[in-house]
Design an enzyme around this catalytic site. Structure first.
Site, PDB file in Angstrom:
ATOM      1  N   ASN A  14       0.992  -1.180  -0.482  1.00  0.00           N
ATOM      2  CA  ASN A  14       0.035  -0.301  -0.063  1.00  0.00           C
ATOM      3  C   ASN A  14       0.819   1.149  -0.041  1.00  0.00           C
ATOM      4  O   ASN A  14       0.462   1.867  -0.599  1.00  0.00           O
ATOM      5  CB  ASN A  14      -0.939   0.423   0.870  1.00  0.00           C
ATOM      6  CG  ASN A  14      -2.259  -1.013   0.397  1.00  0.00           C
ATOM      7  OD1 ASN A  14      -3.148  -0.298  -0.150  1.00  0.00           O
ATOM      8  ND2 ASN A  14      -2.597  -1.932   1.398  1.00  0.00           N
ATOM      9  N   ARG A  65       3.895   1.230  26.038  1.00  0.00           N
ATOM     10  CA  ARG A  65       3.305   1.259  24.541  1.00  0.00           C
ATOM     11  C   ARG A  65       3.650   2.551  24.372  1.00  0.00           C
ATOM     12  O   ARG A  65       4.006   3.331  23.687  1.00  0.00           O
ATOM     13  CB  ARG A  65       2.104   0.609  24.974  1.00  0.00           C
ATOM     14  CG  ARG A  65       1.091   1.049  23.406  1.00  0.00           C
ATOM     15  CD  ARG A  65      -0.195   0.717  23.200  1.00  0.00           C
ATOM     16  NE  ARG A  65      -0.710  -0.756  24.013  1.00  0.00           N
ATOM     17  CZ  ARG A  65      -0.375  -1.731  22.881  1.00  0.00           C
ATOM     18  NH1 ARG A  65      -0.077  -1.339  21.534  1.00  0.00           N
ATOM     19  NH2 ARG A  65      -0.566  -2.900  22.905  1.00  0.00           N
ATOM     20  N   ARG A  91      -0.062  -2.290  14.462  1.00  0.00           N
ATOM     21  CA  ARG A  91      -0.315  -1.970  15.661  1.00  0.00           C
ATOM     22  C   ARG A  91      -1.163  -1.574  16.349  1.00  0.00           C
ATOM     23  O   ARG A  91      -0.982  -0.386  16.071  1.00  0.00           O
ATOM     24  CB  ARG A  91       1.453  -1.443  17.079  1.00  0.00           C
ATOM     25  CG  ARG A  91       2.581  -2.865  16.892  1.00  0.00           C
ATOM     26  CD  ARG A  91       4.061  -1.952  17.708  1.00  0.00           C
ATOM     27  NE  ARG A  91       3.408  -0.785  19.339  1.00  0.00           N
ATOM     28  CZ  ARG A  91       4.010  -1.556  20.160  1.00  0.00           C
ATOM     29  NH1 ARG A  91       4.415  -3.047  19.651  1.00  0.00           N
ATOM     30  NH2 ARG A  91       3.698  -0.593  21.284  1.00  0.00           N
ATOM     31  N   ASN A 107      -5.901   5.464   8.517  1.00  0.00           N
ATOM     32  CA  ASN A 107      -5.384   3.542   8.441  1.00  0.00           C
ATOM     33  C   ASN A 107      -5.669   2.771   7.287  1.00  0.00           C
ATOM     34  O   ASN A 107      -7.570   3.554   7.135  1.00  0.00           O
ATOM     35  CB  ASN A 107      -6.135   2.675   9.608  1.00  0.00           C
ATOM     36  CG  ASN A 107      -5.362   1.754   9.758  1.00  0.00           C
ATOM     37  OD1 ASN A 107      -4.954   1.020   9.325  1.00  0.00           O
ATOM     38  ND2 ASN A 107      -6.504   0.627  10.738  1.00  0.00           N
ATOM     39  N   HIS A 109      -8.001  -0.673   6.190  1.00  0.00           N
ATOM     40  CA  HIS A 109      -8.563  -1.780   6.814  1.00  0.00           C
ATOM     41  C   HIS A 109      -9.153  -2.855   6.013  1.00  0.00           C
ATOM     42  O   HIS A 109     -10.294  -2.392   4.849  1.00  0.00           O
ATOM     43  CB  HIS A 109      -9.837  -1.290   8.166  1.00  0.00           C
ATOM     44  CG  HIS A 109      -9.214  -2.450   9.026  1.00  0.00           C
ATOM     45  ND1 HIS A 109      -8.550  -2.821   9.534  1.00  0.00           N
ATOM     46  CD2 HIS A 109     -10.579  -3.827   8.843  1.00  0.00           C
ATOM     47  CE1 HIS A 109      -9.172  -4.742  10.641  1.00  0.00           C
ATOM     48  NE2 HIS A 109     -10.396  -4.518   9.827  1.00  0.00           N
ATOM     49  N   SER A 136     -11.803  -0.976   3.827  1.00  0.00           N
ATOM     50  CA  SER A 136     -12.281   0.676   4.012  1.00  0.00           C
ATOM     51  C   SER A 136     -10.524   1.675   4.837  1.00  0.00           C
ATOM     52  O   SER A 136     -10.183   0.742   5.003  1.00  0.00           O
ATOM     53  CB  SER A 136     -12.792   0.472   5.926  1.00  0.00           C
ATOM     54  OG  SER A 136     -14.038  -0.649   5.664  1.00  0.00           O
ATOM     55  N   THR A 141      -9.435   6.770  15.235  1.00  0.00           N
ATOM     56  CA  THR A 141      -9.548   7.091  16.696  1.00  0.00           C
ATOM     57  C   THR A 141      -9.103   6.291  17.818  1.00  0.00           C
ATOM     58  O   THR A 141      -8.368   5.270  17.055  1.00  0.00           O
ATOM     59  CB  THR A 141     -10.808   7.859  17.152  1.00  0.00           C
ATOM     60  OG1 THR A 141     -11.908   6.344  16.763  1.00  0.00           O
ATOM     61  CG2 THR A 141     -11.541   8.466  16.115  1.00  0.00           C
ATOM     62  N   LEU A 144     -10.057   0.753  18.237  1.00  0.00           N
ATOM     63  CA  LEU A 144      -9.136   0.368  17.362  1.00  0.00           C
ATOM     64  C   LEU A 144     -10.450   0.047  15.678  1.00  0.00           C
ATOM     65  O   LEU A 144     -11.748  -0.458  16.337  1.00  0.00           O
ATOM     66  CB  LEU A 144      -9.650  -0.759  17.928  1.00  0.00           C
ATOM     67  CG  LEU A 144      -8.153  -2.248  16.552  1.00  0.00           C
ATOM     68  CD1 LEU A 144      -7.002  -1.421  16.179  1.00  0.00           C
ATOM     69  CD2 LEU A 144      -8.849  -3.410  17.322  1.00  0.00           C
ATOM     70  N   ASP A 145      -9.798  -0.449  15.101  1.00  0.00           N
ATOM     71  CA  ASP A 145     -10.774   0.233  13.702  1.00  0.00           C
ATOM     72  C   ASP A 145     -12.190   1.077  13.571  1.00  0.00           C
ATOM     73  O   ASP A 145     -12.974   0.192  12.998  1.00  0.00           O
ATOM     74  CB  ASP A 145     -10.321  -1.245  13.402  1.00  0.00           C
ATOM     75  CG  ASP A 145      -8.850  -1.674  12.786  1.00  0.00           C
ATOM     76  OD1 ASP A 145      -7.974  -1.302  12.507  1.00  0.00           O
ATOM     77  OD2 ASP A 145      -9.349  -2.888  13.620  1.00  0.00           O
ATOM     78  N   GLU A 174      -7.692  -2.533  -2.609  1.00  0.00           N
ATOM     79  CA  GLU A 174      -6.845  -1.599  -1.634  1.00  0.00           C
ATOM     80  C   GLU A 174      -5.878  -0.122  -1.864  1.00  0.00           C
ATOM     81  O   GLU A 174      -6.134   0.654  -1.698  1.00  0.00           O
ATOM     82  CB  GLU A 174      -5.825  -2.402   0.061  1.00  0.00           C
ATOM     83  CG  GLU A 174      -7.163  -3.414   0.123  1.00  0.00           C
ATOM     84  CD  GLU A 174      -6.260  -4.062   1.002  1.00  0.00           C
ATOM     85  OE1 GLU A 174      -5.362  -3.031   2.196  1.00  0.00           O
ATOM     86  OE2 GLU A 174      -6.423  -4.986   1.830  1.00  0.00           O
TER      87      GLU A 174
HETATM   88  C1  GAR Z   1      -3.433  -4.665   4.024  1.00  0.00           C
HETATM   89  O1  GAR Z   1      -4.100  -5.856   3.488  1.00  0.00           O
HETATM   90  C2  GAR Z   1      -4.159  -3.764   5.074  1.00  0.00           C
HETATM   91  O2  GAR Z   1      -5.644  -3.682   4.348  1.00  0.00           O
HETATM   92  C3  GAR Z   1      -4.152  -4.926   6.746  1.00  0.00           C
HETATM   93  O3  GAR Z   1      -2.312  -5.345   6.405  1.00  0.00           O
HETATM   94  C4  GAR Z   1      -1.942  -5.584   4.351  1.00  0.00           C
HETATM   95  C5  GAR Z   1      -0.851  -4.686   4.529  1.00  0.00           C
HETATM   96  O4  GAR Z   1      -0.337  -4.704   3.627  1.00  0.00           O
HETATM   97  N1  GAR Z   1      -4.280  -3.246   7.435  1.00  0.00           N
HETATM   98  C6  GAR Z   1      -4.447  -4.663   8.339  1.00  0.00           C
HETATM   99  O5  GAR Z   1      -5.195  -5.323   8.445  1.00  0.00           O
HETATM  100  C7  GAR Z   1      -4.672  -3.322   9.620  1.00  0.00           C
HETATM  101  N2  GAR Z   1      -5.313  -3.380  10.462  1.00  0.00           N
HETATM  102  P1  GAR Z   1       0.391  -3.686   2.795  1.00  0.00           P
HETATM  103  O6  GAR Z   1       1.967  -4.408   3.560  1.00  0.00           O
HETATM  104  O7  GAR Z   1       1.122  -4.820   1.631  1.00  0.00           O
HETATM  105  O8  GAR Z   1       0.353  -2.784   2.689  1.00  0.00           O
END
Ligand code: GAR
Length: 220
Positions: A14, A65, A91, A107, A109, A136, A141, A144-145, A174
């Site tokens: 991404n 954290r 994280r 973010n 997701h 999405s 915020t 989480l998600d 995505e």
């Molecule tokens: C993607 O599918 C993204 O939507 C997901 O991790 C992948 C990262 O791929 N994100 C989550 O699950 C966040 N909760 P990438 O490193 O190739 O972009």
């Protein structure tokens, strides 16, 4: 030009999609740095190859954290980003840090939020027998998600689909969703105010839906 810092924990596809769109001159952004919580994340190599600062901090080197997140976001702040993009950043971020970046952190997701926050989204969509699945982009915020959703992309679930097949088919969508959503933010067409998300100055009643031809459809 909107200055952007990207956070990624792994592969970085991404992030690479944002970078490619920026380089094609299609996105009015300047990616200033790539930050990671994993010192061996492939995303760091993508940044280095592109001549972009690539910074990794290890959570194990911090007391808790909050200490880690404050350190990471202090590094991000050096680049004075107008937007922080979580692109596969895996994280949970401490509430005290999120508050400082309200409206300036998004973010991506891999589910049709509010469905399936958290992990294993493809498995959960299949197990539920959903007819469609998707991704999405939302403002981050403390929940989480759970922050306000800006935009989604939806695709059918086909007979015989596996979690792996779904993930593979969703990934290019995505990439398009993230690029198109960041474009809206960079052009200040999407903003987060006290009373929620606004699109072209009007309250956004429901998430925008990215169409196959790259245009947006307002739903609801
Ligand atoms: C993607 O599918 C993204 O939507 C997901 O991790 C992948 C990262 O791929 N994100 C989550 O699950 C966040 N909760 P990438 O490193 O190739 O972009």
């Amino acid at each position: 030009m909107l200055d952007v810092v990207v956070l990624a924990s792994g592969r970085g596809s991404n992030f690479a999609a944002l970078l490619a769109a920026q380089r094609r001159g299609e996105l009015p952004i300047r990616i200033r740095a790539l930050l990671s919580d994993k010192t061996a994340a492939p995303a760091l190599d993508i940044a280095r190859d592109a001549g972009i600062p690539a910074i990794a901090l290890a959570p194990a080197d911090f007391a808790d954290r909050a200490a880690f997140d404050h350190a990471l976001f202090a590094r991000a702040a050096i680049f004075e980003p107008g937007l922080i993009v979580l692109a596969g950043y895996m994280r949970v971020i401490d509430d005290s840090v999120i508050e400082d970046w309200r409206g300036r952190i998004v973010n991506i997701h891999p589910s049709l939020l509010p469905k399936y926050p958290g992990l294993r989204t493809h498995v959960r969509a299949l197990e539920a027998g959903d007819p469609t699945h998707g991704a999405s982009v939302h403002f981050v915020t403390a929940q989480l998600d759970g922050g306000p959703v800006i935009a989604r992309v939806e695709m059918p679930i086909l007979p015989g689909d596996t979690p792996r097949a779904l993930a593979a088919r969703l990934l290019p969508l995505e990439h398009r969703l993230l690029v198109a959503s960041v474009d809206l933010i960079a052009r200040q067409r999407i903003t987060l105010g006290e009373d929620g998300v606004k699109f072209d100055g009007e309250p956004l009643a429901a998430p925008l839906q990215l169409q196959a031809d790259g245009t947006w459809r307002a739903v609801g």
